[in-house]
Scaffold this active site. Structure first.
Site, PDB file in Angstrom:
ATOM      1  N   THR A 192       0.812  -1.127   0.049  1.00 16.30           N
ATOM      2  CA  THR A 192      -0.038   0.009   0.011  1.00 16.30           C
ATOM      3  C   THR A 192       0.938   1.302   0.061  1.00 16.30           C
ATOM      4  OG1 THR A 192      -0.289  -0.295   2.503  1.00 16.30           O
ATOM      5  CG2 THR A 192      -1.830  -1.013   1.103  1.00 16.30           C
TER       6      THR A 192
ATOM      7  N   LYS B 166       3.895  -6.873   3.780  1.00 21.94           N
ATOM      8  CA  LYS B 166       3.791  -5.521   3.771  1.00 21.94           C
ATOM      9  C   LYS B 166       3.511  -5.031   4.850  1.00 21.94           C
ATOM     10  CE  LYS B 166       0.644  -3.720   3.632  1.00 21.94           C
ATOM     11  NZ  LYS B 166      -0.709  -2.757   4.417  1.00 21.94           N
TER      12      LYS B 166
ATOM     13  N   THR C  88      -0.956  -2.994  10.342  1.00 16.97           N
ATOM     14  CA  THR C  88      -1.492  -3.204   9.283  1.00 16.97           C
ATOM     15  C   THR C  88      -0.219  -3.816   8.350  1.00 16.97           C
ATOM     16  OG1 THR C  88      -2.657  -1.178   9.179  1.00 16.97           O
ATOM     17  CG2 THR C  88      -2.530  -2.174   7.277  1.00 16.97           C
TER      18      THR C  88
ATOM     19  N   GLU D 173       6.167   4.424   7.389  1.00 16.61           N
ATOM     20  CA  GLU D 173       5.483   5.600   6.675  1.00 16.61           C
ATOM     21  C   GLU D 173       6.227   6.810   6.843  1.00 16.61           C
ATOM     22  OE1 GLU D 173       1.416   5.636   7.448  1.00 16.61           O
ATOM     23  OE2 GLU D 173       0.804   4.294   5.627  1.00 16.61           O
TER      24      GLU D 173
ATOM     25  N   ASN E  52      -0.554  10.617   5.886  1.00 14.59           N
ATOM     26  CA  ASN E  52      -1.951   9.782   6.526  1.00 14.59           C
ATOM     27  C   ASN E  52      -3.031  11.087   6.473  1.00 14.59           C
ATOM     28  OD1 ASN E  52      -1.836   6.987   7.555  1.00 14.59           O
ATOM     29  ND2 ASN E  52       0.242   7.895   8.025  1.00 14.59           N
TER      30      ASN E  52
END
Ligand code: ADP
Ligand code: MG
Length: 700
Positions: free
Chosen positions: A156, A182, A193, A279, A405
């Site tokens: 993602t 991932k 996640t 991220e 985000n």
């Protein structure tokens, strides 16, 4: 796209026997999109399946389904989509999930209960189930050895594809493991996640597999924290089909221990990759807490420190953040009401003792500040109260984390003025969709100037090329080294002399040129890129006769430049070899003469020749000016080759003259476009190539 894998372990291993992998574009996020977003791991024979799933009580439909299914025998496949999490979607989501399993089962000729499903992406949005079921036959038809393709399809916001392979002996037979993972945001202990799918041909019953998988996950994935937010969708699923043969792995046997060790090794490698790819992360944070009577408590404290927002933000700024680290530790002990007195704690950051006996230790601040620039930050706390210790992995918290985000579901209201293409997509996804255009294409980048000297720019350049590589572009880096060479010569008491922008290079000078370019600068660039997850390989022009050269003959009336060379031929097939295997060549422009001599070659000229010879789509020069400037000193943002040629020797002089000639040569040899960009600003290559607002000069 096997060769584009970023995992350190993604060498050409054979996938486990009886397993096949596939990925197709189902248009989960957007109908018709070309990005592959549906992945399949399938076993040709029934396999034992085990799973460790998120403990989040708002679990997604596929996770609940997997919880009901696993551990089990007779599993044939895992199908996973990215782009939509099928979480908080109610009864419709449960039906969609079942339909996904049924469609894939039908295409495989097996029952739905043999298919484990997994979904990741946006929460609270219905799965476009018709598009997924429609893609199922093509997905099954695509089954092959493309482990990396499947790993790419489940990404993602991940910047890197995460794959790991292992092979080892169990009971006299070689068992193979291939795993894809991932995970980037919403990552916190107790699964995040993240997905990890492990396929092995080891022969083991479901319960034994489950018993080996659970502790492996506990020790690895459950020690990572990116942002403290636990996802609704995590799962680690292992399938073992027994195709390797050999005796069945019995519970409690030495081979069961081996199996567990193999699973732990694989999970540890992928956990590290996930933490490093958090991220917006620019640094990996490794926190060890020791001297605690209880291991679980040590782990809890380590995660609390690694997850502290202020600690993380401080690390992004390059600050040692020792006060924040100790505060996070004390807060957790207090909040949990633990009977531990941390008064005797010692704190080491990057191997330097910073705090002891209740006060700041005497340490060299400059030394520590220097070490804070590293890509990996080690924090060690010892409470001196017991024998147990534990580790947590995390990352820093950057501006980009918030950006990614905040914009994930469309962004703050003020952002609506942005162009429609990017308006409801995360920045990275927007960039990636742009980058896709360049997939598999070669781009030669001349790396020089401030971008090669300033530590922050060096790092951002390395990050950029890693991003380009992981996005499927095939960068070739050609670096200069001017100031370093001059400095080294100075230290040796030698003066540098130039004629027409070229260094007068005597026998002693050429030795220094080679030592600095190939020995120092090249290895440093390669090291930095590879630390950041890239796949760089250092080459000098002598390696494999990459740059054959001869002495540049002085023009009449001009001084002899000594060992300054002119490229005769570029061994492009050597570059093909590395590029096709997914390596990023980093080239020091030292020419190799038929006479065996080394020649000093201008890096701009070398970049032009290399771009021409290797069929590069693009050639990019990083320099210390905004780009090509006109006579008023304004940036020329676009220019045709003929126009550029007309300006040679008029408004284009000195170093830019050399560059412009290299540009013209490359364009004449088939390079589609050349960019001259300002290397003094971070991320200028990505900005120039992948946004509508080019920042430098585009020459076509
Ligand atoms: P690099 O390290 O990128 O090779 P150089 O110093 O060799 O940098 O080349 C860039 C230099 O060329 C600029 O700093 C500038 O002094 C000079 N130059 C001459 N003409 C131009 C022009 N038209 N536009 C930009 N730079 C120019
Ligand atoms: Mg130059």
């Amino acid at each position: 796209m096997k060769e584009e894998s970023k995992s350190s372990a993604a060498k050409s291993f054979t996938p486990p026997l009886g397993f096949k992998f596939a990925a197709v574009a189902a248009g989960v996020r957007e109908a018709g999109a070309a990005r592959r977003d549906l992945a399949l791991v399938a076993s040709e024979m029934p396999a034992s399946g085990a799973g460790v799933l998120t403990v989040n009580r708002m679990r997604a439909a596929p996770v609940n389904r997997a919880a009901g299914l696993l551990p089990a025998a007779g599993i044939r496949a895992i199908v996973a989509n990215s782009g939509n999490a099928n979480a908080l979607t109610g009864a419709a989501g449960i039906a969609d999930d079942r339909a996904m399993a049924e469609a894939v089962g039908k295409a495989l000729g097996v029952g739905a209960e043999a298919v484990v499903t997994a979904s990741t992406g946006a929460i609270g949005v219905r799965l476009p189930i018709e598009r997924i079921t429609a893609a199922a036959p093509a997905l099954v038809a695509a089954l092959g050895d493309d482990v990396v393709g499947a790993a790419e399809a489940i990404r993602t916001t991940d910047l890197r594809t995460k794959v790991a392979f292992r092979e080892f002996d169990i009971g006299g037979k070689t068992a193979r493991f291939a795993a894809i993972a991932k995970g980037s945001g919403m990552i916190h202990p107790q699964m995040a996640t993240m997905f990890c799918f492990i396929a092995t041909d080891a022969k083991v019953a479901p319960e034994v597999l489950q018993a080996a998988l659970a502790p492996a996950v506990e020790e690895t994935f459950n020690t990572i924290t990116v942002d403290g937010d636990m996802s609704t969708n995590d799962c680690v699923i292992a399938l073992a089909n027994g195709a390797a043969g050999g005796p069945l792995i019995e519970r409690g046997s030495p081979s069961a221990a081996k199996l567990q060790a193999a699973l732990t090794g694989i999970c540890a490698e992928l956990a590290r990759a996930i933490a490093a790819d958090g991220e917006g992360a620019t640094k990996l944070l490794v926190v060890d807490v020791a001297g605690v009577p209880d291991r679980a408590v040590a782990g809890d404290l380590a995660r609390a420190v690694a997850g502290g927002s202020l600690v993380k933000a401080g690390l992004f700024g390059g600050d040692p953040s020792w006060g924040r680290i100790l505060a996070a530790l004390g807060a957790r002990i207090g909040a949990r009401g633990l009977a531990l007195d941390p008064a005797g704690v010692t704190l080491d950051i990057q191997g330097i003792r910073v705090f002891e006996r209740g006060g700041v230790a005497a340490f060299d601040k400059d030394d520590l500040n220097g070490r804070m620039q590293k890509a990996e930050i080690a924090v060690r706390l010892d409470l001196g109260l017991g024998k147990e210790s534990a580790r947590a992995l995390g990352c820093d918290l950057s501006y980009d984390y918030v950006k990614i985000n905040a914009e994930y579901y469309g962004g703050p209201k003020q952002a609506t003025a942005r162009p429609a293409v990017g308006a409801n997509r995360p920045l990275v996804v927007e960039a990636l969709s742009y980058i896709r255009k360049f997939g598999g294409k070669r781009a030669v980048i001349k790396y020089g100037g401030a971008a090669m000297v300033d530590p922050a720019l060096k790092r951002s350049f390395a990050e950029e090329v890693v991003l380009l590589q992981s996005a499927g572009l095939r960068p070739v880096i050609v670096h200069g080294g001017g100031p370093e060479i001059t400095k080294t010569l100075e230290k040796m008491g030698r003066k540098s002399e130039f004629a027409d922008g070229q260094r007068i290079t005597g026998a002693e000078e050429v030795r220094v040129v080679e030592m600095v370019l190939t020995g120092r600068i090249n290895t440093e660039i390669v090291g930095l890129i590879n630390t950041l997850g890239g796949n760089a390989i250092g080459l000098s022009g002598k390696d494999g006769r990459l740059l054959m050269a001869h002495k540049l003959q002085p023009e009449p009336g001009k001084p002899d430049l000594g060992f300054v060379g002119e490229i005769e031929a570029v061994n492009a097939s050597l570059l093909d070899l590395f590029l096709d295997k997914g390596y990023m060549p980093v080239i020091s422009p030292v020419g190799f003469g038929v006479d065996g001599a080394s020649y000093n070659i201008n890096a701009d000229v070398a970049a032009g020749e290399i771009a021409a010879a290797c069929g590069a789509e693009r050639l990019i020069f990083l320099t210390d000016v905004a780009g090509l400037l006109d006579e008023q000193g304004n940036l020329v943002s676009e220019i045709r080759a003929a126009d550029l040629e007309a300006r040679l020797g008029k408004t284009i002089k000195g170093g830019m003259h050399v560059k412009a000639q290299a540009v013209l040569h490359a364009l004449a040899s088939g390079v589609r476009a050349v960019h001259i960009v300002d290397g003094r600003a971070p991320h200028s290559v990505v900005a120039e190539l992948f946004t509508d607002r080019g920042v430098g000069t585009l020459v076509t």
